[in-house]
Design an enzyme around this catalytic site. Structure first.
Site, PDB file in Angstrom:
ATOM      1  CB  SER A   1      21.922   8.896  -4.433  1.00 55.63           C
ATOM      2  OG  SER A   1      21.664   8.363  -3.147  1.00 55.63           O
ATOM      3  CG  ASN A   2      22.932   9.952   0.697  1.00 55.72           C
ATOM      4  OD1 ASN A   2      22.104  10.702   1.196  1.00 55.72           O
ATOM      5  ND2 ASN A   2      22.704   8.673   0.490  1.00 55.72           N
TER       6      ASN A   2
ATOM      7  CG  LEU B   1      35.729   3.781   8.897  1.00 57.40           C
ATOM      8  CD1 LEU B   1      35.333   5.231   8.695  1.00 57.40           C
ATOM      9  CD2 LEU B   1      37.071   3.478   8.230  1.00 57.40           C
TER      10      LEU B   1
ATOM     11  CG  ASN C   1      27.347   6.558   9.023  1.00 54.34           C
ATOM     12  OD1 ASN C   1      27.616   6.415   7.833  1.00 54.34           O
ATOM     13  ND2 ASN C   1      26.562   5.715   9.679  1.00 54.34           N
TER      14      ASN C   1
ATOM     15  CG  HIS D   1      22.091   3.956  10.092  1.00 51.38           C
ATOM     16  ND1 HIS D   1      22.580   2.950   9.286  1.00 51.38           N
ATOM     17  CD2 HIS D   1      21.204   3.367  10.919  1.00 51.38           C
ATOM     18  CE1 HIS D   1      22.007   1.802   9.618  1.00 51.38           C
ATOM     19  NE2 HIS D   1      21.172   2.024  10.600  1.00 51.38           N
TER      20      HIS D   1
ATOM     21  CG  ASP E   1      24.898   2.462  11.913  1.00 53.04           C
ATOM     22  OD1 ASP E   1      24.536   1.378  11.425  1.00 53.04           O
ATOM     23  OD2 ASP E   1      25.603   3.279  11.293  1.00 53.04           O
TER      24      ASP E   1
HETATM   25  C1  GRF Z   1      21.765   4.845   1.519  1.00 51.47           C
HETATM   26  O1  GRF Z   1      20.524   4.341   1.999  1.00 51.47           O
HETATM   27  C2  GRF Z   1      22.716   5.066   2.657  1.00 51.47           C
HETATM   28  O2  GRF Z   1      22.129   5.525   3.835  1.00 51.47           O
HETATM   29  C3  GRF Z   1      23.237   3.687   2.838  1.00 51.47           C
HETATM   30  O3  GRF Z   1      23.569   3.321   1.516  1.00 51.47           O
HETATM   31  C4  GRF Z   1      22.483   3.777   0.693  1.00 51.47           C
HETATM   32  C5  GRF Z   1      23.020   4.269  -0.626  1.00 51.47           C
HETATM   33  O4  GRF Z   1      23.607   5.496  -0.465  1.00 51.47           O
HETATM   34  N1  GRF Z   1      24.330   3.606   3.733  1.00 51.47           N
HETATM   35  P1  GRF Z   1      24.258   6.258  -1.744  1.00 51.47           P
HETATM   36  O5  GRF Z   1      23.214   6.336  -2.835  1.00 51.47           O
HETATM   37  O6  GRF Z   1      25.447   5.431  -2.186  1.00 51.47           O
HETATM   38  O7  GRF Z   1      24.619   7.616  -1.235  1.00 51.47           O
END
Ligand code: GRF
Length: 211
Positions: free
Chosen positions: A22-23, A109, A124, A126, A166
């Protein structure tokens, strides 16, 4: 100017994912209609999981995708460091990104990756405030801490990636309130809306202010 020449000027983004993406979608959308248009484009999406839905999201807009699983390395008797070194070399040789964005990337990593990419910005996302809830399940742990009266809010941050999980230099951070009527999903939804905005802001900041 011919399209291809313009694309030569545009900054090159590599996005590493593990799941839903989603990001990644937020970055795709920002390029399609918003703040990143004509400035940057996603040149590669790499997943460490072959079933990551983010791969579909990339393929839907013709972004090249690659799957590199740790399993293929360990089954060949190779180490995490071998995996990390391969990933770094793949980016250097095949992608030449201006920025590497870890967007829901759930593999830690090591310096075998970071040392090879010293000249490239690596950021990253977080879903927690600096120094709180490092590592996995940060949202769930924040929700639990709220239930126990230990915190009244949580947050989202974009930070540079260092070997310590992080803990790199914070680029952007935004607090996210927790409401007493919140269920976990309500908090997750509120946090993800902030993530989707910050991931784009973080890329813009690093590419144009603090490479
Ligand atoms: C998000 O909360 C991200 O910060 C975490 O994984 C979750 C899903 O992210 N690391 P996405 O929908 O795969 O971008």
């Amino acid at each position: 100017m011919w399209g291809s020449d313009k694309r030569l000027e545009m900054k090159r983004i590599a996005v590493l994912i593990s799941g839903n993406g989603s990001n990644l979608q937020a970055i795709i959308d920002a390029i399609a209609k918003g703040s990143l248009t004509d400035k940057a484009h996603i040149v590669q999406v790499i997943s460490n999981k072959k079933d990551a839905y983010g791969l579909i999201r990339a393929q839907q807009v013709a972004i090249p995708t690659t799957v590199v699983t740790l399993k293929t390395f360990t089954e060949a008797g190779k180490s995490r460091e071998d995996y990390d070194a391969y990933l770094a070399e793949f980016l250097i040789v095949n992608v030449q990104p201006d920025i590497v964005v870890l967007a829901g990337f759930m593999h830690v990593l090591s310096s075998a990756f970071l040392d090879r990419l010293k000249r490239i910005a690596i950021i990253n996302l977080h879903p927690a405030l600096p120094g709180e809830f490092d590592g996995t399940h940060a949202i769930e742990r924040a929700y639990q801490a709220y239930q126990e009266g230990k915190i009244t809010e949580t947050g989202v941050m974009i930070h540079r990636v260092v070997a310590e999980v992080d803990r790199g230099e914070v680029i952007i951070v935004e607090k996210v309130p927790i409401m007493k009527e919140d269920g976990l999903e309500d908090l997750k939804h509120r946090i993800q809306l902030v993530e989707h905005r910050l991931i784009v802001e973080g890329i813009l900041y690093v590419l144009y202010n603090k490479p």
